[in-house]
Write an enzyme that holds these catalytic residues in place. Structure first.
Site, PDB file in Angstrom:
ATOM      1  N   ARG A  53       0.849  -1.201   0.000  1.00 29.43           N
ATOM      2  CA  ARG A  53       0.000   0.000   0.000  1.00 29.43           C
ATOM      3  C   ARG A  53       0.881   1.247   0.000  1.00 29.43           C
ATOM      4  O   ARG A  53       0.580   2.249  -0.621  1.00 29.43           O
ATOM      5  CB  ARG A  53      -0.948   0.004   1.214  1.00 29.43           C
ATOM      6  CG  ARG A  53      -1.690   1.312   1.370  1.00 29.43           C
ATOM      7  CD  ARG A  53      -2.979   1.246   2.192  1.00 29.43           C
ATOM      8  NE  ARG A  53      -2.977   0.289   3.264  1.00 29.43           N
ATOM      9  CZ  ARG A  53      -2.360   0.448   4.453  1.00 29.43           C
ATOM     10  NH1 ARG A  53      -1.680   1.546   4.707  1.00 29.43           N
ATOM     11  NH2 ARG A  53      -2.433  -0.485   5.360  1.00 29.43           N
ATOM     12  N   ASP A  80      -7.079  20.346 -12.786  1.00 30.77           N
ATOM     13  CA  ASP A  80      -7.423  19.056 -13.380  1.00 30.77           C
ATOM     14  C   ASP A  80      -7.142  19.190 -14.879  1.00 30.77           C
ATOM     15  O   ASP A  80      -7.876  19.854 -15.610  1.00 30.77           O
ATOM     16  CB  ASP A  80      -8.898  18.726 -13.106  1.00 30.77           C
ATOM     17  CG  ASP A  80      -9.292  17.343 -13.630  1.00 30.77           C
ATOM     18  OD1 ASP A  80      -8.633  16.835 -14.552  1.00 30.77           O
ATOM     19  OD2 ASP A  80     -10.290  16.786 -13.114  1.00 30.77           O
TER      20      ASP A  80
END
Ligand SMILES: *Cc1c(COP(=O)(O)O)cnc(C)c1O
Length: 383
Positions: A47, A173
């Site tokens: 992870r 974005d």
């Protein structure tokens, strides 16, 4: 390495050390052996770190920031990346966002972040506006450029400069532009977001997202959240996205060239009632796009004769453009934002942002442009 195509191929292209494999393999593992307690090769648990993911993260950072150190972080989806930014905020913080925004981002801010006391204001964000919108608790300026679905190009440089005066973190974005068409860091962005599902993956076969920053301080926060929250991508997905990145420059050239020609031809077709493409002089933000972008992207939005019913008929007649959500793949797609990608946004907010029930969005693929044109014309003639 200065050329985009060279950087796409060579960013983080390091032979694997034990075998010499030219490409980074898929390290399909959850954990790594330690020689002694806490004595390891730098990898503890997947992870936190995975070599396949690291290769992709380094490559994306190099793509957005060729001349300055930057830090990339990959996530299980574009939304997971965006969610991670929202988790940098505290209860009571305020976000200022442009009003023509990916539907999932609006849904996240309005239906989830709001429950944790984070408020979001939407505005058309014309340069000079920010002073009137900013509050004492404003923390982030959220820009999407070009926007989805109306392809508005925001003047990132001037808005980022204003945002800095108010101490805001500027998030861009840049999914529709990719690292090939614009360089948000050079314009003042602090964090760049990509849905790597779209052009970077490029083959409609994987979901992913990333955040990139040049700030060490922001990188430490994102790195902590990436591991603590755990919205990380699988190694196989990282491999696919990295493989997509290798041909990004090549594909973007074709997407942009074809979209430009198709948009120019659609302009002269009397079945087309409204047309949005930043490369056309008629587009409201054409001049900004010319200044800010190397080319105008592969997405065209339009309305056809007959409104929503016309749009439905048009889509049904197309043979090469499949009706589907998403964009940026090698194959052409058509999407109806009103009922598909943007359905989660309240109706009034959609109208306010300039969206209508008749609007359709084309993602122009890399097929032969003349074949795409014939497909569009044939379908338009039935209206
Ligand atoms: C698709 C998209 C997202 C969300 O990314 P997912 O990978 O679908 O989670 C965010 N922003 C923009 C501009 C998008 O097009």
């Amino acid at each position: 390495m200065t050329g985009d195509s060279t950087r796409c191929v060579h960013s983080s292209l390091d032979p694997e050390v034990t075998t010499g494999s030219v490409h980074t393999p898929i390290f399909q593992t959850s954990t790594y052996v330690q020689n002694d307690f806490a004595d390891h090769l730098g990898y503890e648990y997947a992870r936190g770190d995975n070599p396949t993911r690291n290769a992709l993260q380094r490559a994306l950072a190099e793509m957005e920031s060729p001349h300055q150190e930057a830090y990339g972080f990959c996530f299980a989806s574009g939304m997971a990346a965006i969610t991670t930014i929202s988790q940098m905020l505290e209860q009571g913080d305020h976000v200022i966002a442009c009003d023509d925004l990916y539907g999932g981002t609006v849904r996240l801010f309005d239906q989830i972040a709001s429950r944790f006391g984070i408020e979001t204001s939407y505005s058309p964000l014309k340069s000079g506006d920010l002073g009137n919108i900013v509050r004492d608790n404003s923390k982030i300026l959220w820009l999407e450029s070009p926007t989805n679905p109306l392809l508005t190009v925001h003047d990132i440089k001037s808005l980022a400069a204003e945002a800095k005066e108010h101490g805001l973190i500027v998030v861009v974005d840049s999914t529709f532009a990719t690292p090939i068409l614009q360089r948000p860091f050079e314009l003042g962005a602090d964090i760049i977001v990509h849905s790597t599902t779209k052009y970077i993956g490029g083959h409609s076969d994987v979901i992913g997202g990333c955040l990139i920053t040049q700030s060490k301080e922001l990188a430490e926060k994102i790195s902590f959240l990436q591991n603590a929250v755990g919205a990380v991508p699988a190694p196989m997905d990282c491999f696919l996205i990295l493989r997509g990145l290798r041909t990004l420059a090549l594909r973007m050239n074709r997407h942009c060239e074809s979209a430009m020609t198709l948009a120019e031809r659609l302009q002269d077709n009397d079945k087309v009632t409204r047309l949005f493409y930043p490369g056309l002089k008629s587009h409201p933000t054409h001049e900004i796009a010319q200044r800010q972008m190397n080319a105008f992207g592969g997405i065209i939005s339009l309305e056809v004769k007959g409104g929503e019913a016309g749009a439905r008929k048009f889509a049904a007649q197309l043979k090469l453009f499949a009706t589907a959500e998403s964009l940026g793949g090698i194959e052409s797609l058509i999407n109806h934002p009103w009922t598909m990608t943007h359905a989660a946004i309240p109706e009034k907010q959609r109208y306010d942002a300039g969206m209508t029930p008749g609007l359709i969005r084309l993602s122009v693929g890399i097929e032969d442009m003349e074949d795409l044109w014939n497909d569009l014309v044939n379908a338009l003639e039935t209206l």
